[in-house]
Scaffold this motif. Structure first.
Motif, PDB file in Angstrom:
ATOM      1  N   PRO A  83       0.814  -1.229   0.000  1.00 15.55           N
ATOM      2  CA  PRO A  83       0.000   0.000   0.000  1.00 15.55           C
ATOM      3  C   PRO A  83       0.842   1.271   0.000  1.00 15.55           C
ATOM      4  O   PRO A  83       0.471   2.264  -0.635  1.00 15.55           O
ATOM      5  N   ARG A  84       1.971   1.235   0.695  1.00 10.50           N
ATOM      6  CA  ARG A  84       2.845   2.410   0.702  1.00 10.50           C
ATOM      7  C   ARG A  84       3.487   2.616  -0.669  1.00 10.50           C
ATOM      8  O   ARG A  84       3.700   3.755  -1.099  1.00 10.50           O
ATOM      9  N   THR A  85       3.781   1.522  -1.372  1.00 13.80           N
ATOM     10  CA  THR A  85       4.319   1.633  -2.731  1.00 13.80           C
ATOM     11  C   THR A  85       3.292   2.240  -3.676  1.00 13.80           C
ATOM     12  O   THR A  85       3.636   2.970  -4.613  1.00 13.80           O
ATOM     13  N   MET A  86       2.025   1.970  -3.433  1.00 15.71           N
ATOM     14  CA  MET A  86       0.963   2.440  -4.323  1.00 15.71           C
ATOM     15  C   MET A  86       0.550   3.878  -4.053  1.00 15.71           C
ATOM     16  O   MET A  86      -0.128   4.493  -4.885  1.00 15.71           O
ATOM     17  N   LYS A  87       0.909   4.443  -2.903  1.00 16.71           N
ATOM     18  CA  LYS A  87       0.432   5.777  -2.541  1.00 16.71           C
ATOM     19  C   LYS A  87       0.775   6.862  -3.557  1.00 16.71           C
ATOM     20  O   LYS A  87      -0.090   7.650  -3.956  1.00 16.71           O
ATOM     21  N   PRO A  88       2.029   6.976  -4.009  1.00 14.65           N
ATOM     22  CA  PRO A  88       2.323   8.036  -4.995  1.00 14.65           C
ATOM     23  C   PRO A  88       1.519   7.883  -6.279  1.00 14.65           C
ATOM     24  O   PRO A  88       1.075   8.879  -6.863  1.00 14.65           O
ATOM     25  N   LEU A  89       1.315   6.647  -6.701  1.00 21.03           N
ATOM     26  CA  LEU A  89       0.539   6.426  -7.919  1.00 21.03           C
ATOM     27  C   LEU A  89      -0.934   6.744  -7.699  1.00 21.03           C
ATOM     28  O   LEU A  89      -1.621   7.199  -8.625  1.00 21.03           O
ATOM     29  N   ILE A  90      -1.434   6.509  -6.496  1.00 21.13           N
ATOM     30  CA  ILE A  90      -2.832   6.863  -6.203  1.00 21.13           C
ATOM     31  C   ILE A  90      -3.019   8.375  -6.289  1.00 21.13           C
ATOM     32  O   ILE A  90      -4.015   8.864  -6.843  1.00 21.13           O
ATOM     33  N   VAL A  91      -2.052   9.128  -5.753  1.00 21.26           N
ATOM     34  CA  VAL A  91      -2.132  10.600  -5.844  1.00 21.26           C
ATOM     35  C   VAL A  91      -2.083  11.032  -7.311  1.00 21.26           C
ATOM     36  O   VAL A  91      -2.859  11.901  -7.752  1.00 21.26           O
ATOM     37  N   PHE A  92      -1.185  10.433  -8.076  1.00 21.57           N
ATOM     38  CA  PHE A  92      -1.092  10.775  -9.499  1.00 21.57           C
ATOM     39  C   PHE A  92      -2.395  10.475 -10.222  1.00 21.57           C
ATOM     40  O   PHE A  92      -2.879  11.282 -11.038  1.00 21.57           O
ATOM     41  N   LEU A  93      -3.007   9.332  -9.922  1.00 22.02           N
ATOM     42  CA  LEU A  93      -4.243   8.962 -10.606  1.00 22.02           C
ATOM     43  C   LEU A  93      -5.424   9.795 -10.152  1.00 22.02           C
ATOM     44  O   LEU A  93      -6.414   9.921 -10.887  1.00 22.02           O
ATOM     45  N   CYS A  94      -5.359  10.362  -8.963  1.00 23.94           N
ATOM     46  CA  CYS A  94      -6.402  11.319  -8.562  1.00 23.94           C
ATOM     47  C   CYS A  94      -6.370  12.534  -9.487  1.00 23.94           C
ATOM     48  O   CYS A  94      -7.429  13.035  -9.913  1.00 23.94           O
ATOM     49  N   PHE A  95      -5.178  13.004  -9.822  1.00 26.35           N
ATOM     50  CA  PHE A  95      -5.065  14.108 -10.775  1.00 26.35           C
ATOM     51  C   PHE A  95      -5.517  13.673 -12.172  1.00 26.35           C
ATOM     52  O   PHE A  95      -6.149  14.438 -12.902  1.00 26.35           O
ATOM     53  N   VAL A  96      -5.215  12.431 -12.550  1.00 24.26           N
ATOM     54  CA  VAL A  96      -5.668  11.919 -13.844  1.00 24.26           C
ATOM     55  C   VAL A  96      -7.191  11.860 -13.899  1.00 24.26           C
ATOM     56  O   VAL A  96      -7.814  12.236 -14.908  1.00 24.26           O
ATOM     57  N   SER A  97      -7.814  11.415 -12.813  1.00 20.78           N
ATOM     58  CA  SER A  97      -9.281  11.351 -12.769  1.00 20.78           C
ATOM     59  C   SER A  97      -9.892  12.738 -12.850  1.00 20.78           C
ATOM     60  O   SER A  97     -10.897  12.956 -13.549  1.00 20.78           O
ATOM     61  N   ALA A  98      -9.295  13.692 -12.126  1.00 19.90           N
ATOM     62  CA  ALA A  98      -9.796  15.067 -12.199  1.00 19.90           C
ATOM     63  C   ALA A  98      -9.621  15.630 -13.605  1.00 19.90           C
ATOM     64  O   ALA A  98     -10.520  16.319 -14.137  1.00 19.90           O
ATOM     65  N   GLY A  99      -8.482  15.347 -14.244  1.00 19.55           N
ATOM     66  CA  GLY A  99      -8.282  15.799 -15.612  1.00 19.55           C
ATOM     67  C   GLY A  99      -9.244  15.139 -16.579  1.00 19.55           C
ATOM     68  O   GLY A  99      -9.722  15.777 -17.532  1.00 19.55           O
ATOM     69  N   SER A 100      -9.558  13.871 -16.345  1.00 14.53           N
ATOM     70  CA  SER A 100     -10.534  13.184 -17.186  1.00 14.53           C
ATOM     71  C   SER A 100     -11.913  13.819 -17.061  1.00 14.53           C
ATOM     72  O   SER A 100     -12.625  13.996 -18.059  1.00 14.53           O
ATOM     73  N   PHE A 101     -12.299  14.171 -15.838  1.00 12.83           N
ATOM     74  CA  PHE A 101     -13.597  14.833 -15.651  1.00 12.83           C
ATOM     75  C   PHE A 101     -13.620  16.201 -16.348  1.00 12.83           C
ATOM     76  O   PHE A 101     -14.608  16.555 -17.001  1.00 12.83           O
TER      77      PHE A 101
END
Length: 620
Positions: A83-101
């Motif tokens: 889960p700690r390895t995935m955290k930076p990618l989760i933050v990045f994908l939050c920006f991707v989701s916002a950009g997609s919207f």
């Protein structure tokens, strides 16, 4: 990696979209500028669907590669959990989701308006005219052209032209030995040059007489050369974008919400008005008004109310002719009202369907954006579990899961559009199904689950069907305690004697009550199984490959108990076996499994003898 995956996924989605409309583009002589513009707008419209697939594809590849090269294990060994390895990618994908919207809300409406307007214009364009040989060509409206043979220089032989543009009763027929076909400069007419032929035309439209028995005059013309001008618009004419701007595909979130509010209020008002009109035209109101008139005429009985009048008796008091007239009037009134409101309901159904499409489009902007995160929580754990990098496994898993997502999402959208489900239920169905799956896979990956390890399931199936499971023993690079061959040989002798004793005393059938008194467990077989595991563990300290290879021949001794945990219940198992009918089939199943137990004990004895020979020969 993500950019490469996005490019591949965009290409796949774009090809699937273009394959759907390939018939509208082929054979119409469209310029490369028109096709390029259509591909550009189609690519923009495919971005929201491509992003979740790209996230899934890239996450499976990245985490699968990390697992394959043992980098995830190194991170866990250093104290960095998954889960700690995935955290930076989760933050990045939050920006991707916002950009997609943002992309769906501000860019997609404009691109879809232009794309579907261009598609409508392409549908309206006439195809390129290609007259086949030996059959009638009916691609020109109002004309049928037959050509027997076409030469390489464009000359058409043995032509026949049927002109029924003025109706089939005024057909003009032209035949010619040869001719040529070309397009006018403005591409709005076809010029047909005919050589050596005749034309026939009846003059029915010029005959003013009404006597059908009179002969209809006709005209025959022989010519050496003649030109026919046929209306055929071959230009590409763009439709106005206003056709699509008022549709749901051309609106952003605020416009969709405003349209939903206004249309909902208007439909509620129309439905209320229709209900009042139906009640006003119903028999109930008419009878009440008629009864009120009767009450007002009868001043003698002031206590009479409209509800007190028996209309059935009034109907029965009429003569048959009057009753039939009343029934016919009622029937015609009902049919007229039914036909009128059937049409009104069809209009309402169409508008409600368009309203639901606005709801679906509004929810779609959120669900496609959230799908990026959902697919990451599926793809990253899957990559960590399967531990396979490269394109092959990633493509198989990504496409399979995305097809599963697409089917669920399309089914939910269809149910929401048809009004069988609420729009929020239909559009969020795919997320509700896949998000728990992502959480489950993330939990399993964080705890080093063997969820997708095929060998584990194969071993379990082998145990169910009584087949032996192979051991895997690796040679230790560093041995802390060397193997004592004398003591190890003595231990092997003791195991061999224990196996001989068991084979002599073992019976295929265990007494029923003894079986349940021991909670379905054979103590002697269990001790042999424990001793085998202890010998394997001790023998793993050997430096000789012959010993290690022979240790792998030891079977996993099973079937000395029916299933794990049965011995925990002790007296309750004994009571269940003695007093309940379920004890008999369980007992028979355990006795059937003892043949596999005897096979394992024989294998243990044979491997022990061979291992003793190896130990003693090397000791000498």
């Amino acid at each position: 990696m993500f950019v490469m995956a996005f490019g591949i996924c965009l290409f796949i989605v774009l090809m699937q979209f273009l394959w759907k409309y390939v018939d509208e583009m082929v054979g119409k002589g469209l310029g490369i500028d028109v096709l390029g513009e259509f591909f550009f707008y189609a690519a923009l419209s495919s971005v929201p669907m491509s992003l979740p697939l790209a996230v899934l594809f890239a996450s499976v590849m990245v985490f699968g590669s990390l697992g394959e090269h043992f980098e995830l294990q190194a991170m866990k060994a250093s104290g960095i959990a998954l889960p700690r390895t995935m955290k930076p990618l989760i933050v990045f994908l939050c920006f991707v989701s916002a950009g997609s919207f943002y992309f769906q809300n501000n860019i997609i409406p404009s691109s879809q308006v232009k794309m579907y307007t261009l598609l409508y214009s392409m549908k309206m364009k006439s195809p390129e005219l290609e007259i086949p040989e030996g059959v009638f060509c009916s691609e020109i409206e109002g004309y049928g052209i037959y050509v027997r043979e076409k030469e390489s220089d464009g000359l058409l032989r043995d032509m026949m032209i049927y002109d029924y543009s003025q109706g089939f009763s005024n057909v003009q027929v032209t035949v010619a030995d040869s001719g040529r076909l070309k397009m006018s400069t403005d591409k709005r007419h076809l010029v047909l040059q005919l050589y050596h032929g005749e034309s026939f035309e009846n003059l029915r439209k010029q005959n003013r007489t009404t006597n059908s028995a009179e002969t209809v005059p006709y005209r025959k013309e022989t010519f050496g050369g003649k030109e026919l001008l046929i209306a055929f618009d071959a230009n590409f004419n763009r439709a106005s974008e206003s056709l699509m701007q008022n549709r749901y595909i051309g609106k952003d979130l605020s416009s969709l919400q405003a349209t939903i509010d206004s249309v909902t209020a208007r439909l509620d008002s129309i439905k209320g008005e229709y209900s009042r009109q139906i009640y006003g035209a119903s028999y109930r109101k008419s009878l009440r008004e008629y009864a009120a008139d009767i009450v007002s005429d009868r001043q003698k009985n002031l206590s009479l109310r409209a509800e007190d009048i028996d209309f059935d008796k009034m109907y029965e008091a009429r003569h048959p002719g009057a009753r039939l007239s009343l029934l016919n009037q009622a029937k015609s009134s009902l049919e007229r009202t039914g036909n009128e409101y059937t049409f009104n309901s069809a209009v309402l159904i169409s508008e409600e369907r368009e309203l639901r499409r606005h709801h679906v489009e509004m929810h779609k902007k959120f669900t496609l954006s959230l799908a990026c995160l959902v697919f990451f929580f599926i793809g990253a754990p899957l990559g960590a579990i399967i531990r396979k990098g490269g394109l092959g496994m990633a493509v198989i898993i990504s496409v399979s899961l995305f097809i599963f997502y697409y089917v669920i999402d399309h089914a939910g959208a269809t149910l929401a559009t048809n009004g069988m489900w609420l729009p929020c239920q239909g559009m969020w169905l795919s997320s509700a199904v896949l998000f728990p799956l992502g959480m489950f896979l993330s939990f399993k990956a964080a705890h080093d689950s063997v969820l997708l390890d095929g060998e584990v399931y194969a071993d379990k199936l082998k145990k169910i069907f009584g087949q032996s499971v192979a051991r895997k023993i690796e040679k230790k690079e560093i041995i802390m305690y060397s193997l004592d061959r004398v003591a190890f040989a003595a231990r092997l002798d003791a195991l061999l004697q224990r196996c001989d004793t068991f084979m002599k005393q073992c019976r295929r059938w265990i007494p029923y009550f003894v079986f349940w008194a021991n909670a379905g467990e054979d103590g002697a077989a269990k001790r042999i199984a424990d001793e085998v595991e202890a010998i394997v563990e001790e023998g793993n300290n050997s430096e000789q490959n012959l010993v290690l290879n022979k240790l792998m021949d030891y079977p996993f001794v099973g079937h000395y108990r029916l299933w794990r945990g049965l011995s925990k219940y002790g007296r309750r198992c004994m009571a269940a076996g003695w007093f309940f009918p379920i004890g008999i089939p369980v007992y028979l199943l355990a006795c059937f499994g003892r043949k596999y137990l005897l096979r394992d004990i024989r294998a243990v004895r044979q491997v022990t003898e061979e291992l003793l020979e190896i130990i003693r020969s090397t000791h000498k």
